[in-house]
Design a protein around this motif. Structure first.
Motif, PDB file in Angstrom:
ATOM      1  N   GLU A  47      12.288   2.152  59.319  1.00  0.00           N
ATOM      2  CA  GLU A  47      12.044   3.568  59.550  1.00  0.00           C
ATOM      3  C   GLU A  47      11.700   4.248  58.227  1.00  0.00           C
ATOM      4  O   GLU A  47      12.224   3.859  57.171  1.00  0.00           O
ATOM      5  N   LEU A  48      10.860   5.266  58.289  1.00  0.00           N
ATOM      6  CA  LEU A  48      10.483   6.013  57.101  1.00  0.00           C
ATOM      7  C   LEU A  48      11.722   6.569  56.390  1.00  0.00           C
ATOM      8  O   LEU A  48      11.801   6.565  55.164  1.00  0.00           O
ATOM      9  N   GLY A  49      12.704   7.006  57.150  1.00  0.00           N
ATOM     10  CA  GLY A  49      13.928   7.571  56.576  1.00  0.00           C
ATOM     11  C   GLY A  49      14.752   6.592  55.767  1.00  0.00           C
ATOM     12  O   GLY A  49      15.591   6.998  54.962  1.00  0.00           O
ATOM     13  N   GLN A  50      14.519   5.275  55.938  1.00  0.00           N
ATOM     14  CA  GLN A  50      15.262   4.254  55.199  1.00  0.00           C
ATOM     15  C   GLN A  50      14.703   4.007  53.801  1.00  0.00           C
ATOM     16  O   GLN A  50      15.296   3.262  53.032  1.00  0.00           O
ATOM     17  N   ILE A  51      13.586   4.621  53.488  1.00  0.00           N
ATOM     18  CA  ILE A  51      12.989   4.437  52.166  1.00  0.00           C
ATOM     19  C   ILE A  51      13.615   5.433  51.192  1.00  0.00           C
ATOM     20  O   ILE A  51      13.710   6.619  51.480  1.00  0.00           O
ATOM     21  N   VAL A  52      14.032   4.932  50.038  1.00  0.00           N
ATOM     22  CA  VAL A  52      14.595   5.766  48.982  1.00  0.00           C
ATOM     23  C   VAL A  52      13.455   6.169  48.057  1.00  0.00           C
ATOM     24  O   VAL A  52      12.850   5.315  47.416  1.00  0.00           O
ATOM     25  N   LYS A  53      13.177   7.457  47.991  1.00  0.00           N
ATOM     26  CA  LYS A  53      12.218   7.968  47.013  1.00  0.00           C
ATOM     27  C   LYS A  53      13.019   8.355  45.769  1.00  0.00           C
ATOM     28  O   LYS A  53      13.919   9.180  45.850  1.00  0.00           O
ATOM     29  N   SER A  54      12.705   7.725  44.638  1.00  0.00           N
ATOM     30  CA  SER A  54      13.371   8.037  43.365  1.00  0.00           C
ATOM     31  C   SER A  54      12.483   9.023  42.628  1.00  0.00           C
ATOM     32  O   SER A  54      11.513   8.632  41.981  1.00  0.00           O
ATOM     33  N   LEU A  55      12.805  10.311  42.739  1.00  0.00           N
ATOM     34  CA  LEU A  55      11.964  11.375  42.203  1.00  0.00           C
ATOM     35  C   LEU A  55      12.618  12.025  40.992  1.00  0.00           C
ATOM     36  O   LEU A  55      13.788  12.411  41.042  1.00  0.00           O
ATOM     37  N   VAL A  56      11.842  12.148  39.928  1.00  0.00           N
ATOM     38  CA  VAL A  56      12.356  12.745  38.698  1.00  0.00           C
ATOM     39  C   VAL A  56      11.904  14.200  38.623  1.00  0.00           C
ATOM     40  O   VAL A  56      10.725  14.503  38.795  1.00  0.00           O
ATOM     41  N   PHE A  57      12.865  15.060  38.378  1.00  0.00           N
ATOM     42  CA  PHE A  57      12.625  16.482  38.177  1.00  0.00           C
ATOM     43  C   PHE A  57      13.209  16.868  36.829  1.00  0.00           C
ATOM     44  O   PHE A  57      13.946  16.094  36.212  1.00  0.00           O
ATOM     45  N   LEU A  58      12.908  18.078  36.404  1.00  0.00           N
ATOM     46  CA  LEU A  58      13.539  18.642  35.217  1.00  0.00           C
ATOM     47  C   LEU A  58      14.427  19.794  35.675  1.00  0.00           C
ATOM     48  O   LEU A  58      13.996  20.633  36.467  1.00  0.00           O
ATOM     49  N   CYS A  59      15.650  19.800  35.205  1.00  0.00           N
ATOM     50  CA  CYS A  59      16.584  20.889  35.486  1.00  0.00           C
ATOM     51  C   CYS A  59      16.842  21.565  34.150  1.00  0.00           C
ATOM     52  O   CYS A  59      17.514  20.978  33.283  1.00  0.00           O
TER      53      CYS A  59
END
Length: 161
Positions: A47-59
């Protein structure tokens, strides 16, 4: 990143990070690519929901990692409230500098720099999830509790909704 880390390939860096986290994952390679969540889900048949997107942001200028379900989008306002700062998206150079990996291949742990990490609670609903293994054509499977433990992430709701 150390000089030795720079000399290692992405796969070797990922495996070293996995070993440090007490894991020995099986890496699956898909030559057609797993750069996007949709491509990864189609490749592994999950399922698409089982994919972990590792997204980098700046805080407020500091790199942070949002581990997001492939079915969700990040609400940067909610992420900022959760982390206590103003969120902006890291560019490709910023992602590589913070993690040591290219966009589309960033694993959820084993990065060049220590970053604060948060995980989307939607990922916890699955028995297993799939994440990038250091390159845009490799993935590995793990349990959501392993994801939280290995990444050092806190669970927090930051999905758009």
């Amino acid at each position: 990143m150390t000089e030795a880390g720079r000399r290692m390939g992405a796969r070797e860096r990922f495996l070293a990070g996995a070993e440090e986290a007490g894991m020995a994952p099986e890496i699956l390679r898909f030559p057609e690519g797993t750069r996007t969540a949709e491509q990864a889900a189609a490749a592994v048949g999950c399922e698409l929901g089982q994919i972990v997107k590792s997204l980098v942001f700046l805080c407020d200028g500091d790199a942070v990692l949002a581990l997001t379900s492939g079915a969700n989008r990040v609400d940067t306002k909610r992420l900022g409230e959760l982390l206590g700062g103003t969120i902006s998206r890291a560019d490709a150079d910023g992602v590589r500098e913070a993690t040591g990996y290219a966009i589309g291949g960033t694993p959820p742990f084993g990065h060049a720099r220590q970053m604060r990490a948060v995980v989307d609670p939607a990922l916890l609903a699955f028995e297993t999830v799939w994440a990038a293994a250091g390159t845009p054509d490799t993935v590995f499977e793990l349990a959501p509790d392993e994801l939280v433990r290995a990444s050092g992430a806190e669970v927090g709701d930051f999905a758009a909704g």
